[in-house]
Scaffold this motif. Sequence first.
Motif, mmCIF file in Angstrom:
data_model
loop_
_atom_site.group_PDB
_atom_site.id
_atom_site.type_symbol
_atom_site.label_atom_id
_atom_site.label_comp_id
_atom_site.label_asym_id
_atom_site.label_seq_id
_atom_site.Cartn_x
_atom_site.Cartn_y
_atom_site.Cartn_z
ATOM 1 N N GLU A 38 -62.827 -13.820 7.484
ATOM 2 C CA GLU A 38 -64.080 -13.937 8.227
ATOM 3 C C GLU A 38 -64.776 -15.261 7.950
ATOM 4 O O GLU A 38 -65.448 -15.795 8.819
ATOM 5 N N TRP A 39 -64.619 -15.786 6.744
ATOM 6 C CA TRP A 39 -65.261 -17.051 6.381
ATOM 7 C C TRP A 39 -64.232 -18.174 6.498
ATOM 8 O O TRP A 39 -63.519 -18.495 5.545
ATOM 9 N N SER A 40 -64.140 -18.738 7.663
ATOM 10 C CA SER A 40 -63.228 -19.860 7.935
ATOM 11 C C SER A 40 -64.050 -20.975 8.573
ATOM 12 O O SER A 40 -64.715 -20.732 9.587
ATOM 13 N N TYR A 41 -64.001 -22.168 7.993
ATOM 14 C CA TYR A 41 -64.898 -23.231 8.439
ATOM 15 C C TYR A 41 -64.202 -24.592 8.377
ATOM 16 O O TYR A 41 -63.271 -24.800 7.608
ATOM 17 N N PHE A 42 -64.739 -25.532 9.154
ATOM 18 C CA PHE A 42 -64.498 -26.947 8.879
ATOM 19 C C PHE A 42 -65.554 -27.397 7.878
ATOM 20 O O PHE A 42 -66.739 -27.051 8.007
ATOM 21 N N VAL A 43 -65.142 -28.158 6.877
ATOM 22 C CA VAL A 43 -66.085 -28.565 5.838
ATOM 23 C C VAL A 43 -66.141 -30.083 5.654
ATOM 24 O O VAL A 43 -66.901 -30.569 4.825
ATOM 25 N N ASN A 44 -65.353 -30.832 6.394
ATOM 26 C CA ASN A 44 -65.416 -32.291 6.339
ATOM 27 C C ASN A 44 -64.809 -32.841 7.623
ATOM 28 O O ASN A 44 -63.852 -32.270 8.144
ATOM 29 N N LYS A 45 -65.393 -33.949 8.114
ATOM 30 C CA LYS A 45 -64.914 -34.507 9.386
ATOM 31 C C LYS A 45 -63.784 -35.507 9.200
ATOM 32 O O LYS A 45 -62.758 -35.424 9.887
ATOM 33 N N GLU A 46 -63.952 -36.498 8.335
ATOM 34 C CA GLU A 46 -62.967 -37.573 8.203
ATOM 35 C C GLU A 46 -62.696 -37.823 6.727
ATOM 36 O O GLU A 46 -63.555 -38.374 6.033
ATOM 37 N N PRO A 47 -61.538 -37.405 6.219
ATOM 38 C CA PRO A 47 -60.500 -36.650 6.924
ATOM 39 C C PRO A 47 -60.975 -35.227 7.224
ATOM 40 O O PRO A 47 -61.898 -34.734 6.580
ATOM 41 N N LEU A 48 -60.342 -34.595 8.183
ATOM 42 C CA LEU A 48 -60.729 -33.256 8.588
ATOM 43 C C LEU A 48 -60.239 -32.238 7.551
ATOM 44 O O LEU A 48 -59.041 -32.146 7.286
ATOM 45 N N TYR A 49 -61.191 -31.522 6.971
ATOM 46 C CA TYR A 49 -60.878 -30.482 5.998
ATOM 47 C C TYR A 49 -61.333 -29.134 6.567
ATOM 48 O O TYR A 49 -62.374 -29.042 7.227
ATOM 49 N N ALA A 50 -60.552 -28.101 6.284
ATOM 50 C CA ALA A 50 -60.914 -26.736 6.640
ATOM 51 C C ALA A 50 -60.872 -25.890 5.379
ATOM 52 O O ALA A 50 -60.086 -26.146 4.462
ATOM 53 N N ALA A 51 -61.738 -24.887 5.330
ATOM 54 C CA ALA A 51 -61.806 -24.030 4.154
ATOM 55 C C ALA A 51 -61.754 -22.566 4.561
ATOM 56 O O ALA A 51 -62.254 -22.184 5.621
ATOM 57 N N VAL A 52 -61.159 -21.766 3.695
ATOM 58 C CA VAL A 52 -61.174 -20.315 3.846
ATOM 59 C C VAL A 52 -61.651 -19.734 2.522
ATOM 60 O O VAL A 52 -61.357 -20.263 1.448
ATOM 61 N N VAL A 53 -62.438 -18.665 2.612
ATOM 62 C CA VAL A 53 -62.990 -18.030 1.415
ATOM 63 C C VAL A 53 -62.421 -16.623 1.330
ATOM 64 O O VAL A 53 -62.554 -15.828 2.266
ATOM 65 N N LEU A 54 -61.784 -16.333 0.181
ATOM 66 C CA LEU A 54 -61.058 -15.071 0.052
ATOM 67 C C LEU A 54 -61.606 -14.231 -1.096
ATOM 68 O O LEU A 54 -62.036 -14.755 -2.123
ATOM 69 N N SER A 55 -61.553 -12.924 -0.920
ATOM 70 C CA SER A 55 -62.043 -11.988 -1.931
ATOM 71 C C SER A 55 -60.946 -11.718 -2.965
ATOM 72 O O SER A 55 -59.766 -12.012 -2.732
ATOM 73 N N PRO A 56 -61.308 -11.121 -4.098
ATOM 74 C CA PRO A 56 -60.302 -10.813 -5.126
ATOM 75 C C PRO A 56 -59.245 -9.821 -4.645
ATOM 76 O O PRO A 56 -58.155 -9.750 -5.207
ATOM 77 N N LYS A 57 -59.536 -9.058 -3.590
ATOM 78 C CA LYS A 57 -58.579 -8.089 -3.089
ATOM 79 C C LYS A 57 -57.448 -8.733 -2.307
ATOM 80 O O LYS A 57 -56.417 -8.091 -2.053
ATOM 81 N N ALA A 58 -57.616 -9.973 -1.894
ATOM 82 C CA ALA A 58 -56.643 -10.628 -1.024
ATOM 83 C C ALA A 58 -55.449 -11.126 -1.831
ATOM 84 O O ALA A 58 -55.591 -11.989 -2.709
ATOM 85 N N VAL A 59 -54.276 -10.610 -1.550
ATOM 86 C CA VAL A 59 -53.056 -11.093 -2.202
ATOM 87 C C VAL A 59 -52.833 -12.565 -1.874
ATOM 88 O O VAL A 59 -52.302 -13.337 -2.686
ATOM 89 N N THR A 60 -53.250 -12.971 -0.678
ATOM 90 C CA THR A 60 -53.105 -14.374 -0.268
ATOM 91 C C THR A 60 -53.776 -15.313 -1.264
ATOM 92 O O THR A 60 -53.351 -16.451 -1.444
ATOM 93 N N ARG A 61 -54.830 -14.846 -1.925
ATOM 94 C CA ARG A 61 -55.526 -15.665 -2.921
ATOM 95 C C ARG A 61 -54.596 -16.057 -4.065
ATOM 96 O O ARG A 61 -54.754 -17.121 -4.663
ATOM 97 N N GLU A 62 -53.625 -15.193 -4.361
ATOM 98 C CA GLU A 62 -52.664 -15.499 -5.417
ATOM 99 C C GLU A 62 -51.494 -16.328 -4.887
ATOM 100 O O GLU A 62 -50.864 -17.072 -5.649
ATOM 101 N N LEU A 63 -51.217 -16.219 -3.582
ATOM 102 C CA LEU A 63 -50.073 -16.929 -3.008
ATOM 103 C C LEU A 63 -50.384 -18.395 -2.695
ATOM 104 O O LEU A 63 -49.506 -19.254 -2.773
ATOM 105 N N LEU A 64 -51.626 -18.668 -2.325
ATOM 106 C CA LEU A 64 -51.976 -20.009 -1.829
ATOM 107 C C LEU A 64 -51.738 -21.137 -2.835
ATOM 108 O O LEU A 64 -51.197 -22.185 -2.475
ATOM 109 N N PRO A 65 -52.155 -20.997 -4.096
ATOM 110 C CA PRO A 65 -51.937 -22.124 -5.024
ATOM 111 C C PRO A 65 -50.471 -22.502 -5.172
ATOM 112 O O PRO A 65 -50.133 -23.689 -5.265
ATOM 113 N N ASP A 66 -49.583 -21.511 -5.205
ATOM 114 C CA ASP A 66 -48.160 -21.814 -5.316
ATOM 115 C C ASP A 66 -47.608 -22.425 -4.034
ATOM 116 O O ASP A 66 -46.742 -23.312 -4.076
#
Length: 277
Positions: A38-66
């Motif tokens: 639900e929390w998906s945003y652009f957070v910088n224009k140049e270079p273009l950065y996007a951010a996602v905010v994940l809860s502790p329940k999200a398995v993806t939170r453990e997968l992303l760093p690897d």
Amino acid sequence: MSLTVPTELPSRLWKTLTSAVGIISVRHGNRVNVMSAEWSYFVNKEPLYAAVVLSPKAVTRELLPDAGEFGLTLCSERQAELADFVGSFSVAQVDKTTSELVEFGTPRAITTPWVTGGVVALECVLRETVPFPVHTMFVGEVVACHLPDAELRPLVKHGPMHTLGGPVRRSAVVAAAAPLPNGAVRIAATGPAADGPDVWRLSLLLPDGAAVGLGEHPSGEFGDLLLDVPLPPGLPPRSAARIKVERQGAEPGYARIAPHQPDVEHPDLTTSARGHG
């Protein structure tokens, strides 16, 4: 100055936020997981950065760093059912990519495929991980994007999921004014595009009801108004006067020359470009 902070906040206060609904895709081994954020945003224009905010329940939170990379699809209004589904189950429970609503596009810059059907799909390289007390933000640099053949309307969250209607039509001018030491007044105004000539008509409104014209002035670089206007000599105290800003086809805007709020100590603030306010 001290601020009074409530000791208790409503538990679902965050639901007042309106945000885009994103679908994240991330590799784990030879497989790909998808989840909605639900929390998906652009957070910088140049270079273009996007951010996602994940809860502790999200398995993806453990997968992303690897993984070091992720796909992010900002959903279209057609994807409400899909967003609800991929946000309701964990990869530990079921392979959500077996749903026939999940279709992947081929990546160009990373190895992770992206979910088709959104208003835009982004290929992101993970640049920073920001831990918060409960949630974690993952910030990625957008290295490639994929746009649909036809423009689609976004799916947004504001409590429930919503679609967007037509654009809001602005109908009124909004103005502010600040007295300057040299006897002039700085006037700032925004408003809809003019029906006729691209000019702003300024007036000084006196306490007795009289109006003193301050001329017509063209828009600035971004279609708004920001300029310093000399005031005629011999006027009553500026604190008793108002500024009126008119634009053809719009309701006029008004500003007090004197500050409305009590003076507070603050550092000198300057802005060099639109959007820094």
